[in-house]
Design an enzyme around this catalytic site. Structure first.
Site, PDB file in Angstrom:
ATOM      1  N   ARG A 186       0.833  -1.210   0.000  1.00 32.90           N
ATOM      2  CA  ARG A 186       0.000   0.000   0.000  1.00 32.90           C
ATOM      3  C   ARG A 186       0.862   1.252   0.000  1.00 32.90           C
ATOM      4  O   ARG A 186       0.540   2.244  -0.652  1.00 32.90           O
ATOM      5  CB  ARG A 186      -0.951  -0.006   1.197  1.00 32.90           C
ATOM      6  CG  ARG A 186      -2.121   0.980   1.067  1.00 32.90           C
ATOM      7  CD  ARG A 186      -1.830   2.324   1.659  1.00 32.90           C
ATOM      8  NE  ARG A 186      -1.310   2.187   2.991  1.00 32.90           N
ATOM      9  CZ  ARG A 186      -0.301   2.920   3.465  1.00 32.90           C
ATOM     10  NH1 ARG A 186       0.281   3.851   2.715  1.00 32.90           N
ATOM     11  NH2 ARG A 186       0.143   2.731   4.696  1.00 32.90           N
ATOM     12  N   LEU A 205       0.505  15.483   1.738  1.00 31.70           N
ATOM     13  CA  LEU A 205       0.463  14.567   2.877  1.00 31.70           C
ATOM     14  C   LEU A 205      -0.961  14.344   3.358  1.00 31.70           C
ATOM     15  O   LEU A 205      -1.314  13.229   3.773  1.00 31.70           O
ATOM     16  CB  LEU A 205       1.334  15.098   4.011  1.00 31.70           C
ATOM     17  CG  LEU A 205       2.843  15.111   3.752  1.00 31.70           C
ATOM     18  CD1 LEU A 205       3.571  15.805   4.892  1.00 31.70           C
ATOM     19  CD2 LEU A 205       3.377  13.693   3.568  1.00 31.70           C
ATOM     20  N   THR A 264      11.281  14.301   3.905  1.00 28.12           N
ATOM     21  CA  THR A 264      11.998  14.013   5.152  1.00 28.12           C
ATOM     22  C   THR A 264      13.513  14.070   4.946  1.00 28.12           C
ATOM     23  O   THR A 264      14.042  13.558   3.961  1.00 28.12           O
ATOM     24  CB  THR A 264      11.608  12.622   5.673  1.00 28.12           C
ATOM     25  OG1 THR A 264      10.214  12.614   5.955  1.00 28.12           O
ATOM     26  CG2 THR A 264      12.370  12.264   6.931  1.00 28.12           C
ATOM     27  N   ILE A 321      12.749   7.441   2.133  1.00 28.08           N
ATOM     28  CA  ILE A 321      11.950   7.769   0.960  1.00 28.08           C
ATOM     29  C   ILE A 321      11.483   6.476   0.286  1.00 28.08           C
ATOM     30  O   ILE A 321      12.283   5.756  -0.329  1.00 28.08           O
ATOM     31  CB  ILE A 321      12.767   8.630  -0.037  1.00 28.08           C
ATOM     32  CG1 ILE A 321      13.393   9.841   0.678  1.00 28.08           C
ATOM     33  CG2 ILE A 321      11.883   9.055  -1.192  1.00 28.08           C
ATOM     34  CD1 ILE A 321      12.411  10.758   1.353  1.00 28.08           C
ATOM     35  N   THR A 378       3.559  11.316  13.002  1.00 25.63           N
ATOM     36  CA  THR A 378       3.456  10.289  14.038  1.00 25.63           C
ATOM     37  C   THR A 378       2.157  10.450  14.822  1.00 25.63           C
ATOM     38  O   THR A 378       1.477  11.473  14.759  1.00 25.63           O
ATOM     39  CB  THR A 378       4.633  10.384  15.026  1.00 25.63           C
ATOM     40  OG1 THR A 378       4.486  11.589  15.797  1.00 25.63           O
ATOM     41  CG2 THR A 378       5.973  10.396  14.305  1.00 25.63           C
ATOM     42  N   GLU A 412       4.084   9.891   7.816  1.00 29.30           N
ATOM     43  CA  GLU A 412       3.033  10.860   7.458  1.00 29.30           C
ATOM     44  C   GLU A 412       2.470  11.547   8.703  1.00 29.30           C
ATOM     45  O   GLU A 412       1.280  11.838   8.789  1.00 29.30           O
ATOM     46  CB  GLU A 412       1.895  10.181   6.675  1.00 29.30           C
ATOM     47  CG  GLU A 412       2.327   9.271   5.567  1.00 29.30           C
ATOM     48  CD  GLU A 412       2.838  10.013   4.346  1.00 29.30           C
ATOM     49  OE1 GLU A 412       2.753  11.257   4.334  1.00 29.30           O
ATOM     50  OE2 GLU A 412       3.329   9.356   3.428  1.00 29.30           O
TER      51      GLU A 412
END
Length: 409
Positions: free
Chosen positions: A110, A264, A152, A185, A390, A388
């Protein structure tokens, strides 16, 4: 081998249990459109027939199968909620249902799908020029090309505002020179297209989005080895050393953190649905196992403690799915707020992890064997609960909305 829970209606009936209430407690299926139901069933058939048979070996060997991407593309699963450019144009609910079915098999699969959809196709679709959309989206939607999303950094995870990656305009070559690194990534080691965010001196040091392509000078994407979670997907870094990016690869309609945050939020919707797909699978597997397993002269499922665990699981999953459905409908109506997405992302991921842990416990020693799948879901969900945003970061987002005070300090 443990029978998959949602295909075991015949076994249930043979025990004299006529009710299938546990499969859809709040009749979610009845709340879907005909197109959404058809999409859900098509996605389920593909995932169970094509993804499930290979996930255990992929997890054991930590080997990503890049053929998954064109397969998903041929099914219309990539870029599903976007209109045109080879995308299916489903509702947000439809996209969520796809994520749920893929993650019912594996969170890594996913992740691969949702990065391609929400974090690569999404920013190009929402922030790109028409030329960029025509150039990149059809190949990404078909799976001909693989993409990744670079936000990130090694020193900035939950604090993307501290971004160190720089984009410096070179008037001589008419290119931006990108320097910096991104980490954790998804898809990066195999990506052809990379949406990377950097501070641009040409734009008053504001964060801007850039489309990078495999083969650009100074661009490398090393793989991160030794993961104990999401092993069926591939994760790496993006290292940039004076990477020349032409001006036409700048995303013209994104500026500041609202650009990546908008991406996001779309991804978090899919994650919220997907995590509950993994939770459902753990619930069904544990239920079937305890019905089949005989202890003390009766099915393990007949014990009150087991029934309490299953009641808790069903409650959290059913309530969570209703939340996902409502927030997705709000998005389709243009009414959604980012805090609503934070609620379902935080709730789905946290509750799914709790469900997986309970299910693992219910299987005893067998719960740690990959043949039974639950331990794989459990360790995957540790990551899903982290990326995405915490669990705690979303609590701070909600706390700020509740009090009007910023706790990010």
């Amino acid at each position: 081998m443990l029978t998959r829970g949602f295909t075991s209606i015949g076994k249930i009936a043979s025990r004299g249990l006529s009710s299938t209430f546990y499969q859809d407690a709040f009749q979610l299926s009845d709340q879907l459109t005909e197109d959404e139901r058809s999409l859900m069933l098509s996605a389920r058939e593909y995932c169970q027939e094509r993804l499930l048979p290979r996930v255990t070996e992929a997890y054991r060997t930590e080997k990503f199968d890049p053929s998954l991407i064109p397969e998903m593309g041929s099914m219309g699963l990539l870029g599903a909620p976007y209109q045109g450019y080879g995308c299916a144009g489903t509702s947000t609910v439809g996209y969520g249902l796809i994520a749920r079915e893929v993650e019912r098999v594996d969170s890594g699969y996913r992740s691969t799908m949702s990065v391609q959809t929400s974090l690569v196709i999404g920013p190009i679709y929402n922030y790109g020029s028409e030329d960029q959309k025509q150039k990149y989206i059809p190949d990404l939607a078909s799976g001909k090309k693989i993409g990744c999303f670079g936000l990130t950094e090694p020193n900035h995870g939950s604090n993307p505002g501290g971004m160190e990656t720089k984009a410096t305009w070179d008037e001589t070559t008419k290119t931006y020179k990108l320097n910096g690194s991104k980490t954790w990534i998804s898809n990066s080691p195999v990506s052809d297209v990379m949406v990377v965010w950097a501070r641009s001196a040409r734009h008053n040091n504001k964060i801007k989005g850039f489309i990078l392509e495999r083969g650009m000078k100074g661009l490398t994407t090393p793989k991160i080895e030794g993961k104990l979670s999401l092993r069926a997907s591939i994760t790496g870094q993006i290292a940039m050393d004076d990477v020349p990016v032409p001006e036409e690869n700048l995303l013209p309609n994104a500026e500041g953190l609202q650009g990546p945050f908008g991406c996001l939020n779309n991804a978090r919707l899919g994650i919220a649905w997907g995590a509950l797909g993994a939770a459902e699978e753990c619930f069904h597997l544990a239920r079937q196992y305890t019905l089949d397993r005989q202890q003390f002269g009766r099915p393990l499922a007949q014990n009150q403690l087991m029934q309490l665990k299953m009641a808790d699981m069903l409650t959290e999953i059913s309530l969570g799915l209703q939340g996902c459905l409502r927030v997705s409908r709000l998005k389709d109506e243009g009414k959604v707020q980012s805090e609503q997405i934070s609620i379902i992302k935080r709730n789905s991921c946290g509750k799914a992890l709790e469900v997986a842990r309970k299910a693992r416990d219910m299987l005893g020693g067998n719960g740690i064997v990959d043949e039974y799948h639950i331990m794989r879901h459990m360790v995957n969900l540790e990551t899903v609960n982290t990326y995405e945003g915490t669990h705690d970061v979303h609590a701070l987002i909600l706390g700020r909305a509740i009090t009007g005070l910023n706790g990010f300090c």
